[in-house]
Write a protein that holds these residues in place. Structure first.
Motif, mmCIF file in Angstrom:
data_model
loop_
_atom_site.group_PDB
_atom_site.id
_atom_site.type_symbol
_atom_site.label_atom_id
_atom_site.label_comp_id
_atom_site.label_asym_id
_atom_site.label_seq_id
_atom_site.Cartn_x
_atom_site.Cartn_y
_atom_site.Cartn_z
ATOM 1 N N LEU A 142 0.822 -1.206 0.000
ATOM 2 C CA LEU A 142 0.000 0.000 0.000
ATOM 3 C C LEU A 142 0.861 1.262 0.000
ATOM 4 O O LEU A 142 0.447 2.302 -0.521
ATOM 5 C CB LEU A 142 -0.921 0.002 1.223
ATOM 6 N N GLY A 143 2.069 1.158 0.576
ATOM 7 C CA GLY A 143 2.979 2.301 0.593
ATOM 8 C C GLY A 143 3.472 2.682 -0.788
ATOM 9 O O GLY A 143 3.985 3.790 -0.991
ATOM 10 N N ILE A 144 3.313 1.757 -1.745
ATOM 11 C CA ILE A 144 3.724 2.046 -3.128
ATOM 12 C C ILE A 144 2.518 2.203 -4.039
ATOM 13 O O ILE A 144 2.429 3.155 -4.824
ATOM 14 C CB ILE A 144 4.641 0.925 -3.671
ATOM 15 N N TRP A 145 1.554 1.245 -3.935
ATOM 16 C CA TRP A 145 0.443 1.226 -4.892
ATOM 17 C C TRP A 145 -0.911 1.548 -4.274
ATOM 18 O O TRP A 145 -1.926 1.485 -4.960
ATOM 19 C CB TRP A 145 0.379 -0.151 -5.564
ATOM 20 N N ALA A 149 -6.381 8.386 -1.264
ATOM 21 C CA ALA A 149 -7.690 8.758 -0.717
ATOM 22 C C ALA A 149 -8.164 7.738 0.316
ATOM 23 O O ALA A 149 -8.976 8.050 1.190
ATOM 24 C CB ALA A 149 -8.717 8.876 -1.842
ATOM 25 N N VAL A 150 -7.658 6.525 0.197
ATOM 26 C CA VAL A 150 -8.047 5.455 1.118
ATOM 27 C C VAL A 150 -7.026 5.287 2.240
ATOM 28 O O VAL A 150 -7.373 5.170 3.415
ATOM 29 C CB VAL A 150 -8.218 4.118 0.355
ATOM 30 N N THR A 151 -5.736 5.277 1.870
ATOM 31 C CA THR A 151 -4.686 5.022 2.855
ATOM 32 C C THR A 151 -4.384 6.234 3.728
ATOM 33 O O THR A 151 -3.886 6.096 4.848
ATOM 34 C CB THR A 151 -3.383 4.599 2.165
ATOM 35 N N GLY A 152 -4.647 7.429 3.211
ATOM 36 C CA GLY A 152 -4.308 8.641 3.955
ATOM 37 C C GLY A 152 -2.842 9.007 3.860
ATOM 38 O O GLY A 152 -2.368 9.904 4.555
ATOM 39 N N SER A 157 4.459 6.960 -1.275
ATOM 40 C CA SER A 157 5.223 7.618 -0.208
ATOM 41 C C SER A 157 6.502 6.864 0.147
ATOM 42 O O SER A 157 7.543 7.479 0.412
ATOM 43 C CB SER A 157 4.355 7.770 1.046
ATOM 44 N N ASP A 158 6.442 5.523 0.161
ATOM 45 C CA ASP A 158 7.633 4.748 0.530
ATOM 46 C C ASP A 158 8.754 4.907 -0.493
ATOM 47 O O ASP A 158 9.941 4.896 -0.135
ATOM 48 C CB ASP A 158 7.278 3.265 0.693
ATOM 49 N N LEU A 159 8.389 5.044 -1.764
ATOM 50 C CA LEU A 159 9.409 5.228 -2.791
ATOM 51 C C LEU A 159 9.957 6.650 -2.764
ATOM 52 O O LEU A 159 11.149 6.860 -3.000
ATOM 53 C CB LEU A 159 8.832 4.908 -4.170
ATOM 54 N N VAL A 160 9.102 7.614 -2.480
ATOM 55 C CA VAL A 160 9.567 8.999 -2.346
ATOM 56 C C VAL A 160 10.600 9.089 -1.224
ATOM 57 O O VAL A 160 11.616 9.789 -1.340
ATOM 58 C CB VAL A 160 8.382 9.941 -2.065
ATOM 59 N N ASP A 161 10.351 8.333 -0.135
ATOM 60 C CA ASP A 161 11.277 8.325 1.004
ATOM 61 C C ASP A 161 12.430 7.335 0.817
ATOM 62 O O ASP A 161 13.290 7.221 1.698
ATOM 63 C CB ASP A 161 10.517 7.959 2.287
ATOM 64 N N ALA A 197 8.283 2.638 -9.186
ATOM 65 C CA ALA A 197 7.194 1.692 -8.920
ATOM 66 C C ALA A 197 7.049 0.701 -10.080
ATOM 67 O O ALA A 197 6.838 -0.495 -9.869
ATOM 68 C CB ALA A 197 5.890 2.447 -8.698
ATOM 69 N N GLU A 198 7.164 1.211 -11.302
ATOM 70 C CA GLU A 198 7.075 0.331 -12.481
ATOM 71 C C GLU A 198 8.199 -0.687 -12.473
ATOM 72 O O GLU A 198 7.984 -1.869 -12.797
ATOM 73 C CB GLU A 198 7.129 1.172 -13.753
#
Length: 249
Positions: A142-145, A149-152, A157-161, A197-198
């Motif tokens: 979920l941190g990637i895909w 709107a659901v996860t908040g 976010s995990d890839l950005v970090d 992500a890809e």
């Protein structure tokens, strides 16, 4: 204990939102968030002590060991961001320490206070540990895909970090062309998170994480059967286990 870990985790990760709400540190400052987490952690074992149960001392001992293990897992997670030699076995061990230990101890404590025997408590602990691993795998997916709107959480976010989460670690160690390309780009600030992500997906990281979560769920079911719980309690715990593998937030 769980909320203590979330308060401190948000400070360490610099996250601005949690469950669609501003994080404590972002509203009240880092020092106040740390102190609030410390206070919550101090209150938690008092709940066990206040039961007056003959098992309270054992429960507090287990609780303390769990806190130490959780911190070891979090320390490993933080160290991964600075290492280039993180393998999938080390990443799984980190997830078991950080998340599996928390849920495993929770289930063991339930068995202890309910009067379960040693075999049942072991089975419940292993059940929780497998659920914890599955939970972490799904959380990493979920941190990637996940849908923000659901996860908040912000998109990817995990890839950005640049977190070396389980799917990312699996992709980096895949030996594929996509995995090698991912390794080249992962620590470059200008690299686009969408492209990363890809590459994680192309290298098999997403499929690996989904399959491994399902395998952990299957093991959890086996441990739950060995615990020999009554039908209602067993059914509720099985529903909880299924939720960890199929949640979307």
């Amino acid at each position: 204990m769980h909320n203590f870990s979330l308060l401190h985790d948000d400070v360490m990760d610099g996250d601005l939102t949690r469950r669609h709400r501003p994080t404590v540190w972002s509203l009240f400052g880092t020092s106040n968030a740390i102190l609030a987490g410390d206070a919550i952690l101090g209150l938690a074992p008092r709940i066990l002590s206040a039961t007056g149960s003959e098992h309270a001392l054992t429960a507090i001992d287990w609780f303390g060991k769990c806190v130490v293990k959780l911190c070891e897992g979090q320390a490993a997670d933080i160290s991964f961001s600075e290492r280039v030699d993180v393998g999938i076995d080390a990443c799984v061990a980190m997830a078991r320490a950080k998340t599996g230990e928390l849920l495993g101890t929770s289930c063991a404590l339930g068995g202890l206070f309910a009067g379960a025997d040693r075999t049942q408590i072991t089975a419940l602990r292993e059940f929780g540990s497998e659920i914890g691993l599955a939970f972490q795998l799904v959380d990493d997916l979920l941190g990637i895909w996940g849908d923000p709107a659901v996860t908040g959480k912000p998109v990817r976010s995990d890839l950005v970090d640049r977190k070396k989460s389980l799917p990312v670690t699996a992709a980096l160690g895949s030996g594929t062309q996509a995995g090698r390309r991912l390794a080249e780009l992962f620590h470059q600030e200008e690299s686009d998170a969408g492209l990363l992500a890809e590459l994680v997906e192309e290298a098999g990281g997403r499929d690996w994480a989904m399959q491994t979560a399902e395998q952990a769920f299957a093991r959890a079911k086996q441990w739950l059967e060995q615990a020999g719980l009554d039908k209602v309690a067993g059914g509720e715990l099985l529903a909880l286990a299924a939720l960890t593998c199929r949640r979307n937030k």
